[in-house]
Design a protein around this motif. Structure first.
Motif, short mmCIF file in Angstrom:
data_model
loop_
_atom_site.label_atom_id
_atom_site.label_comp_id
_atom_site.label_asym_id
_atom_site.label_seq_id
_atom_site.Cartn_x
_atom_site.Cartn_y
_atom_site.Cartn_z
N PHE A 75 38.80 -51.51 69.29
CA PHE A 75 38.57 -50.48 70.30
C PHE A 75 38.70 -49.06 69.76
O PHE A 75 38.31 -48.11 70.42
N LEU A 76 39.29 -48.92 68.61
CA LEU A 76 39.43 -47.63 67.92
C LEU A 76 40.40 -46.68 68.62
O LEU A 76 41.07 -45.88 67.98
N GLU A 129 40.37 -49.07 79.29
CA GLU A 129 39.21 -49.24 80.20
C GLU A 129 38.82 -50.71 80.27
O GLU A 129 38.59 -51.27 81.35
N PHE A 130 38.76 -51.33 79.10
CA PHE A 130 38.41 -52.76 79.05
C PHE A 130 39.45 -53.61 79.78
O PHE A 130 39.11 -54.48 80.59
N ARG A 167 40.02 -46.49 75.18
CA ARG A 167 38.90 -47.42 75.34
C ARG A 167 39.41 -48.82 75.66
O ARG A 167 38.84 -49.53 76.48
N GLU A 205 39.51 -53.53 83.56
CA GLU A 205 38.41 -54.28 84.17
C GLU A 205 38.70 -55.78 84.23
O GLU A 205 38.15 -56.49 85.07
N SER A 206 39.52 -56.26 83.30
CA SER A 206 39.67 -57.71 83.17
C SER A 206 41.07 -58.21 83.54
O SER A 206 41.27 -59.42 83.62
#
Lengths: 206, 227
Positions: free
Chosen positions: A128-129, A136-137, A133, A140-141
């Motif tokens: 994801f660096l 965010e992922f 980020r 969502e999950s």
């Protein structure tokens, strides 16, 4: 079965917990652990395990892994082999019913061995660096972050608070007794004792 | 002026560098020039096919696959709000999607749903950990021609066999096709037949073609009425 120690090839996620087991049980094994980060690369995990297991020949061995790479079924079915009964390390630690309930509620799990390197896991291993980020992922999950407290070391409260803050998700602590690992290993040993030496275990020891 | 191959390389690198906004801007420019269908089939599809193939081989990260899926979702939003003259929704057919029982790896399934919708399928996404009965009940309620099931690990993939057994028991095999997918199928090709699948696709981009083929096969297959 002879009194020779049984080979134990396991994921490093349980190395510390193994060291806390009853000494008599530990003496039953000649244990070696691979880096738990291989979980992120299933094909590479298979490549790492294959020569180790091949070298063992038909010597009795317990594979302390879940269904973590596509070749695990073949590894388990080889003569002399037996795998612990679990889909993954969290299910082994928490038990099937509690694991499924928490997964169904949207849990994303952290085992103790991974927690000190959670930023490395998300930024580098998952790619994801940046944690923003990854957050965010994850939002969502997942609906919550769950730290699986195996009793060693004590839950790092400050780090868990930072984890929750960075991901913007609540953090819960689920207590998991080290007895779960002990039970899984004893079942695997019993299965090896029960079966003819040259027979593998196509399915994990129940 | 970059040619088509240059644009593919640029888009590929933008996605791998997680530059989602820049990737979408490049696609917007392509839509201006080639129209929506041209931008999707000529630019986004080939790039995402490459990414999907590399993902199935463990050679790109979860994050890169995630960004690829988000770019595809952004294009789906563009499609929904566009003035496209021939909206494809429901033209291709109706599909029910979900992760196999005990499977919670949602990313691949979501990408398949996005590509099916882009490809003109109406999709009912049932989410993670879906039981065989739920797949079939919804497929019957919605008139779906294909059930698509995703699984990442071997243990969970083997739960798909329960769907095939239930399809057989309800005399629905041949009327409703069973598409299967996920990382483990790329690494164990024999698994498709083992779990009773009618077909699989190497990547999410290839899912619409698979579903089209299975739906067409279904039309050619006579079967008894369901119980």
């Amino acid at each position: 079965m002879s009194d020779d120690p049984v080979l134990l090839i396991g994921c490093g996620i349980f190395a510390r917990e193994f060291s806390l087991l009853d000494a008599a049980l530990r003496r039953r094994f000649e244990a070696s652990f691979l880096d738990s980060m291989l979980h992120m690369r299933p094909a590479l995990l298979g490549e790492a395990l294959a020569p180790i297991l091949a070298e063992a020949g038909e010597r009795p061995r317990v594979i302390l892994y879940g269904d973590c790479c596509p070749a695990m079924a073949e590894f388990s079915a080889a003569p002399g082999a037996c795998r612990t009964f679990c889909t993954n390390c969290v299910e082994l630690a928490l038990g099937g019913a509690r694991y499924r309930r928490l997964r169904g509620e949207g849990a994303f799990f952290f085992m103790p061995e991974w927690l000190p390197r959670w930023e490395e896991v998300f930024e580098r291993e998952l790619g994801f660096l940046s944690i923003d980020r990854a957050a965010e992922f994850l939002r969502e999950s997942a609906s919550r972050l769950v730290y699986v407290d195996t009793g060693s070391p004590p839950p790092p409260e400050a780090e868990l608070a930072r984890l929750g803050e960075r991901f913007g998700l609540p953090v819960l602590i689920e207590r998991a007794e080290v007895a779960a690992l002990e039970g899984a290993l004893r079942k695997a040993l019993a299965e090896l004792d029960r079966r003819p030496l040259r027979e593998g275990c196509p399915e994990p020891a129940p | 002026m970059p040619d088509a191959d240059d644009k593919k390389a640029i888009l590929y690198n933008l996605i791998l560098d997680a530059k989602r906004a820049d990737a979408v801007a490049l696609l917007d420019d392509a839509i201006e020039v080639d129209g929506f269908d041209g931008a999707i089939s000529g630019l986004l599809d080939p790039v995402l096919r490459t990414i999907g193939e590399r993902w199935s081989l463990d050679s790109i990260s979860l994050a890169q696959a995630y960004v690829a899926g988000k770019v595809a979702e952004d294009m789906l939003v563009r499609l929904d709000s566009s003035t496209r003259s021939t909206p494809p929704a429901a033209h291709r057919g109706i599909a029910v999607l979900g992760n196999a029982e005990d499977d919670y790896h949602a990313l691949g399934r979501r990408m398949v749903a996005t590509f099916l919708r882009l490809g003109g399928w109406k999709v009912h996404d049932l989410g993670n950990d879906v039981l065989s009965k739920a797949f079939i009940d919804v497929a019957l309620e919605e008139g779906a021609s294909v059930i698509g099931v995703s699984a990442m690990m071997l243990t969970n993939a083997r739960n798909i066999l329960k769907i095939r057994e239930e399809l057989d028991a309800r005399c629905l095999s041949g009327r409703i096709a069973l598409a299967v997918g996920g990382a483990v199928f790329a690494l164990r090709p024999g698994l498709v037949a083992e779990v009773g699948g009618d077909g699989t696709a190497l990547s999410a981009v290839d899912a619409p073609a698979l579903f089209d083929r299975l739906a067409a096969q279904k039309l050619l297959t006579a079967s008894p009425m369901p119980r």
